[in-house]
Enzyme design. Sequence first.
Site, short mmCIF file in Angstrom:
data_model
loop_
_atom_site.label_atom_id
_atom_site.label_comp_id
_atom_site.label_asym_id
_atom_site.label_seq_id
_atom_site.Cartn_x
_atom_site.Cartn_y
_atom_site.Cartn_z
N HIS A 1 5.97 14.48 -5.08
CA HIS A 1 4.81 13.95 -4.28
C HIS A 1 4.66 14.89 -3.16
CE1 HIS A 1 1.58 11.69 -2.50
NE2 HIS A 1 2.55 11.20 -1.45
N ASP B 1 -0.68 1.93 -1.45
CA ASP B 1 -1.15 2.44 0.11
C ASP B 1 -2.41 3.10 -0.55
OD1 ASP B 1 -1.22 3.39 2.60
OD2 ASP B 1 0.13 5.10 2.21
N PHE C 1 8.15 8.75 2.86
CA PHE C 1 7.39 9.90 2.30
C PHE C 1 8.77 10.61 1.42
CE2 PHE C 1 5.74 14.44 3.28
CZ PHE C 1 4.46 14.40 2.14
N ARG D 1 -1.56 22.18 2.36
CA ARG D 1 -1.30 23.05 3.28
C ARG D 1 -1.27 24.35 2.60
NH1 ARG D 1 0.74 18.15 5.01
NH2 ARG D 1 2.51 18.16 3.34
N THR E 1 4.97 7.56 -1.75
CA THR E 1 4.30 7.39 -3.45
C THR E 1 5.48 8.07 -4.32
OG1 THR E 1 2.39 8.23 -2.31
CG2 THR E 1 2.52 8.45 -4.64
N TYR F 1 -5.57 13.78 10.39
CA TYR F 1 -4.13 13.37 10.48
C TYR F 1 -3.43 14.58 11.13
CZ TYR F 1 -2.27 16.79 7.08
OH TYR F 1 -1.87 17.90 6.15
N ARG G 1 -8.88 10.18 1.04
CA ARG G 1 -8.32 11.80 1.09
C ARG G 1 -9.06 12.49 2.14
NH1 ARG G 1 -3.31 10.55 0.19
NH2 ARG G 1 -2.76 9.94 -2.02
N ASP H 1 5.59 3.46 6.50
CA ASP H 1 5.74 4.08 5.35
C ASP H 1 6.40 5.39 5.14
OD1 ASP H 1 4.84 4.05 2.48
OD2 ASP H 1 3.17 5.21 2.95
N GLU I 1 3.67 2.78 -5.01
CA GLU I 1 4.93 2.67 -3.94
C GLU I 1 5.69 1.42 -4.48
OE1 GLU I 1 4.66 3.56 -0.24
OE2 GLU I 1 2.85 4.78 -0.23
N LYS J 1 -5.76 5.53 6.06
CA LYS J 1 -5.13 4.47 5.32
C LYS J 1 -5.00 3.07 5.91
CE LYS J 1 -1.80 8.13 3.75
NZ LYS J 1 -1.49 7.74 2.43
N THR K 1 -3.78 -2.23 2.49
CA THR K 1 -2.57 -1.84 1.76
C THR K 1 -2.17 -3.15 0.91
OG1 THR K 1 -1.62 -0.41 3.64
CG2 THR K 1 -0.03 -1.28 2.07
N GLU L 1 -2.15 4.74 -4.02
CA GLU L 1 -0.52 5.07 -4.15
C GLU L 1 0.21 4.59 -4.62
OE1 GLU L 1 -0.45 8.76 -0.58
OE2 GLU L 1 0.28 6.71 -0.10
N GLU M 1 -2.82 13.76 -6.72
CA GLU M 1 -2.04 14.68 -7.53
C GLU M 1 -2.69 14.51 -9.14
OE1 GLU M 1 2.37 14.20 -6.72
OE2 GLU M 1 1.31 12.34 -5.74
N GLN N 1 -8.38 11.31 5.68
CA GLN N 1 -6.95 11.53 5.89
C GLN N 1 -6.68 13.03 6.49
OE1 GLN N 1 -4.32 10.53 2.92
NE2 GLN N 1 -2.62 11.63 3.65
O1 LIG Z 1 1.38 15.36 2.84
C1 LIG Z 1 0.46 15.00 3.12
O2 LIG Z 1 -0.12 15.33 4.31
C2 LIG Z 1 0.14 13.42 3.13
C3 LIG Z 1 0.87 12.51 2.38
C4 LIG Z 1 0.55 11.39 2.04
O3 LIG Z 1 -0.60 10.91 2.31
C5 LIG Z 1 1.73 10.28 1.61
C6 LIG Z 1 1.98 9.13 2.24
O4 LIG Z 1 1.46 8.33 2.69
C7 LIG Z 1 3.42 8.91 2.31
C8 LIG Z 1 3.89 8.62 0.93
O5 LIG Z 1 3.25 7.74 0.14
O6 LIG Z 1 4.67 9.46 0.33
CA LIG Z 2 1.80 6.20 1.06
MG LIG Z 3 -2.51 1.68 3.61
#
Ligand SMILES: O=C(O)/C=C/C(=O)CC(=O)CC(=O)O
Ligand SMILES: [Ca+2]
Ligand SMILES: [Mg+2]
Length: 411
Positions: free
Chosen positions: A146, A246, A141, A155, A342, A257, A250, A139, A214, A266, A270, A212, A356, A253
Amino acid sequence: MGLKSFVDVSADSHFPLENIPFGVFRPKTAGGDDHSLVVETPRPGVAIGDFVLDLSVISSAGLFDGPFLKKSQCFNQPSLNLFLEMGRPTWKEARATIQKLLSADEPSLRDNLSLRKKSLLPMNDVEMLLPVVIGDYTDFFCSMYHTKNCGLIFRGPEDPILPNWFHLPVAYHGRASSVVISGTKITRPRGQGHPIGSSPPYFGPTKKLDFELEMAAIVGPGNKLGKNIDINEAYDHIFGLVLLNDWSARDIQAWEYVPLGPFLGKSFGTTISPWIVTLEALEPFACDPPKQVRIKPAGQEQASVITKSNFKHLYWTITQQLAHHTINGCNLRSGDLLGTGTISGPEQDSLGCLLEITWNGKNKLSLNGSSQTFLEDGDEVIITGCCEGGDYKIGFGTCAGKVLPAITENQ
Ligand SMILES: O=C(O)/C=C/C(=O)CC(=O)CC(=O)O
Ligand SMILES: [Ca+2]
Ligand SMILES: [Mg+2]
């Protein structure tokens, strides 16, 4: 004027003769509810209006008479992997043969009543299955909007988009075993959630279940381990696109992560849509394919549209993603699934997930009078998408899933 088929296709159908998306199905028995399913062999088909054309029947009748498909068994398979491995010249031959067979002025299928009866099945009488055996799922990003919003939420305001992001398409390795077909119910995952304030992490059903929005590319011919695919050849390694959700927890995650990336937040499910829309069908719409997401809240009859996005919001293209994936010599295989990431746009009503839309649960989402933040048990998320512009649509059908309650200790 669009192309004309002898099969009735309504003006707003996702599946006119210009589309011809490929999938894998099995017929239901007469009577049709889930209890009376006879386990029939899965086989490849294409969608035309509200019908499915059984390619195994067409192939056995000798109607694939071009050089690539004449002797091939690729449509007598329970998945499309073999067909996908054969590459673009074969795909083009299949598309041309099928479009000709289904056209209004071609008698070979139109006037053969017994073959028509055997090969053209109402969509309501079939069950759609995963179209390919997915060996690997990655996946990406790739929407800047997004990425920026996730950066701000997870962050903070300093550098929400990290410096690597504009140099390469960032991705994580997803979990192929839990990719499911549209309509499969998703059990709310349990896990360790991010500590709130100074409390320790909690364990239990996720409190922040999200979707998500996608799309995903389905890989055709792969590459050998140690050899990369050049960006100029990447197009020929992509068969087509599906819609993808996806599902993301949250709170799980956010806690797990760092520093290795998404894992249990995740990998619990899916969802993809069943029909793979080929790049040939998408070519005339190289820009502007609009998409929508709806939620049908638990206990409500009507679904509410909560966001509409557009494929053009992706910063990195699918060919750049594929070329980057192999730049180190990593081998892709036919049937691999490459999520775009996403697809969020710049406006509030084009954001691709609830993280979001609700800004991590701070703002409520109003749905037909009721309000909520993240997904609740019984909610159904329905993603649909199509290309519009000329006198026909190229649609993706739907990618839907309903949330089931989490398992409890003694289950
Ligand atoms: O920015 C992050 O920490 C996390 C981002 C995501 O969960 C998004 C991801 O799965 C990738 C995407 O769908 O764009
Ligand atoms: Ca994703
Ligand atoms: Mg998934």
